[in-house]
Structure formats: C-alpha cells, structure tokens
Motif scaffolding. Structure first.
Motif, PDB file in Angstrom:
ATOM      1  N   ALA A 131      88.677 -79.295  22.486  1.00 20.32           N
ATOM      2  CA  ALA A 131      89.430 -79.840  21.357  1.00 20.32           C
ATOM      3  C   ALA A 131      88.504 -80.242  20.206  1.00 20.32           C
ATOM      4  O   ALA A 131      88.854 -80.078  19.030  1.00 20.32           O
ATOM      5  CB  ALA A 131      90.265 -81.035  21.806  1.00 20.32           C
ATOM      6  N   TRP A 179      92.962 -74.334  35.373  1.00 18.84           N
ATOM      7  CA  TRP A 179      92.075 -75.054  34.458  1.00 18.84           C
ATOM      8  C   TRP A 179      90.987 -75.820  35.194  1.00 18.84           C
ATOM      9  O   TRP A 179      89.833 -75.861  34.747  1.00 18.84           O
ATOM     10  CB  TRP A 179      92.892 -76.010  33.593  1.00 18.84           C
ATOM     11  N   PRO A 208      93.498 -79.112  22.435  1.00 19.17           N
ATOM     12  CA  PRO A 208      93.154 -78.852  23.840  1.00 19.17           C
ATOM     13  C   PRO A 208      93.432 -77.395  24.219  1.00 19.17           C
ATOM     14  O   PRO A 208      94.240 -76.715  23.573  1.00 19.17           O
ATOM     15  CB  PRO A 208      94.076 -79.806  24.612  1.00 19.17           C
ATOM     16  N   PRO A 209      92.784 -76.908  25.264  1.00 21.59           N
ATOM     17  CA  PRO A 209      92.960 -75.494  25.638  1.00 21.59           C
ATOM     18  C   PRO A 209      94.393 -75.123  25.984  1.00 21.59           C
ATOM     19  O   PRO A 209      94.823 -74.002  25.698  1.00 21.59           O
ATOM     20  CB  PRO A 209      92.019 -75.311  26.833  1.00 21.59           C
ATOM     21  N   THR A 210      95.157 -76.041  26.583  1.00 27.52           N
ATOM     22  CA  THR A 210      96.551 -75.702  26.902  1.00 27.52           C
ATOM     23  C   THR A 210      97.374 -75.541  25.632  1.00 27.52           C
ATOM     24  O   THR A 210      98.252 -74.655  25.555  1.00 27.52           O
ATOM     25  CB  THR A 210      97.169 -76.791  27.799  1.00 27.52           C
ATOM     26  N   SER A 257      88.584 -80.164  28.404  1.00 25.55           N
ATOM     27  CA  SER A 257      89.614 -80.297  27.384  1.00 25.55           C
ATOM     28  C   SER A 257      89.091 -81.028  26.154  1.00 25.55           C
ATOM     29  O   SER A 257      89.343 -80.614  25.010  1.00 25.55           O
ATOM     30  CB  SER A 257      90.823 -81.031  27.971  1.00 25.55           C
ATOM     31  N   ARG A 258      88.341 -82.111  26.361  1.00 22.89           N
ATOM     32  CA  ARG A 258      87.798 -82.870  25.224  1.00 22.89           C
ATOM     33  C   ARG A 258      86.788 -82.049  24.439  1.00 22.89           C
ATOM     34  O   ARG A 258      86.785 -82.063  23.196  1.00 22.89           O
ATOM     35  CB  ARG A 258      87.158 -84.167  25.719  1.00 22.89           C
ATOM     36  N   GLN A 303      88.423 -81.078  34.499  1.00 21.57           N
ATOM     37  CA  GLN A 303      89.237 -80.465  33.456  1.00 21.57           C
ATOM     38  C   GLN A 303      89.289 -81.322  32.197  1.00 21.57           C
ATOM     39  O   GLN A 303      89.322 -80.807  31.076  1.00 21.57           O
ATOM     40  CB  GLN A 303      90.648 -80.219  33.984  1.00 21.57           C
TER      41      GLN A 303
END
Length: 249
Positions: free
Chosen positions: A235, A215, A241-243, A231-232, A227
């Motif tokens: 989302a 990531w 989030p991507p995970t 992620s923000r 990262q």
C-alpha cells in the motif's frame, strides 16, 4: 465510494494501451515505446492510479508539452478527462544518465518539461521521429550500460532480497553500488529490490485474473513476516492494499 470504473477491468472500456520496441539503434537504451488513448466524453473525469517503475519516462501528452518524468518512488495519480492520449518512451533503468549533465537522482520524484533536457528541437509527435531524434543524441555510456545490466540481473533473480547480496552478484562493494545507482538509476539498490519484490505480487495477479490468492503463502514466499506486513508495504508503494489493487482486474 469507489469509482466503479476501477473495478474488474471496467477501465478498459474507455482506455486502450499499446507498446512497441525501439529501433536497433536504441536497443539497450530504450525499453519500449508505449501509448494510451482514452475517451471519457459524456463521462466524469477518471482518477488514474499509476504505480512506480524504475524507468525514466519521456511523455508526449495530446493536451500539452512533452514532459520528462524521473523515477517516482511512490504511486501517483493523473486525472483523465474528455478524449486524449499519451505517447511515452520508457528508458532502460540505468541508461538515461547519458542524456543528462547531472545524476539521474536529480530527476527522482520530479516531472519537468522535456525541453529543459532535450532542447526545443524535440519532435512533439510521431514515434519514428522521436526514435530518430533520440538515436542521434544517445552517446556511449559504458558505466550506465553496466548498471543497466546489474538492474536486469536483479530483476532476473527473484529471491534476491538484500543489498549486500546484490553487491556480491555485481562484483562491487555496497558503497560503490549505492553511488552508481544514485548516479545512473536515480534510486537506491534497496528501493529497487523492494520494487522487484512487490512486482511479484502484481505478476501473480496478472497470471490468473480473478483467481483466489493465498496471500499468507505469497507473503511468506516474498520474505515478509506475515500478510499484514506485505499489505502495508504494498500500500505504501502502490497506493492501496493488494486485495484492493487486485479488484481492479
């Protein structure tokens, strides 16, 4: 608690997807036809996450009237229940303006009855009937075709990040680019570039489902500071989030 049907492709046990190209008469105007069916009888309703796309969609749900969905700039949800399905038409970004008496931005973030645009004669079933109906009512729109080509060029240039650079690529000034995007696509060039950048995240996940993702390296490749910023941003547009999104697949 997260619905376990969201995880590891479990949603594919009760819903099925397909797509088909348009007729030659609509090539360049309609991207593709798509359909989804589901069977949730004897199961609780399922809250389906729908990510944003730069396309206008005409949809024919099995449980209601045809709808026209403008470009949604953020994720949204639809609750699936019982057994049903939807036939959809995805228009090439930039081309739907030819069917409207108003800018494409007038539909942005909105869903309206399709009859308000196409009238009462719009077929309610059958891909072939819908294709013939649209082909007979798709006037020429050279400006829309040009904007659609700009969108394709932006999509095909992965390292394109700035609106100024897109304007240079298209050979127009920034303000003209912004006006034409509002009129024909319904969103700003900045939003489109952001969406294409985040599409690279989902493409990475699709290329190797379940594989570990670097990531931090992916964030750097996409031009994010770190990262956390990726992620923000992801989302905000995709709803998680991507995970978390990756766990769906």
């Amino acid at each position: 608690m997260r619905d376990p049907r969201e995880l590891s492709g479990a949603w594919s046990a009760f819903q099925h997807h397909g797509s088909a190209p348009p007729s030659p008469a609509l090539a360049g105007v309609v991207s593709h036809y798509w359909w989804v069916t589901w069977d949730l009888r004897d199961q609780p309703p399922y809250r389906q996450l729908l990510p944003p796309t730069p396309s206008v969609h005409l949809t024919f749900p099995s449980d209601g009237e045809p709808l026209l969905r403008g470009v949604h700039r953020r994720h949204f949800h639809r609750v699936l229940s019982g057994a049903g399905g939807v036939l959809g038409v995805a228009f090439v970004p930039g081309t739907f303006r030819r069917f409207l008496d108003a800018p494409a931005s007038s539909l942005t973030d909105r869903t309206v009855p399709a009859a308000t645009i196409f009238g009462p004669d719009l077929p309610i079933t059958g891909m072939a009937a819908v294709d013939a109906f649209l082909a007979a009512r798709a006037p020429a729109d050279p400006a829309g075709d040009e904007v659609a080509d700009w969108v394709r060029r932006a999509s095909a240039t992965p390292d394109l990040r700035r609106v100024d650079d897109l304007a240079v690529l298209c050979g127009v000034g920034v303000r003209r680019l912004q006006r034409l995007f509002a009129d024909h696509v319904g969103v700003s060039p900045k939003w489109l570039l952001r969406r294409f950048r985040l599409q690279e995240v989902t493409d990475t996940l699709a290329a190797a489902p379940g594989a570990p993702v670097d990531w931090a390296g992916l964030a750097a490749d996409l031009g994010y500071v770190d990262q956390a910023h990726l992620s923000r941003d992801f989302a905000a547009m995709f709803g998680e989030p991507p995970t978390t999104y990756a766990a769906r697949y």
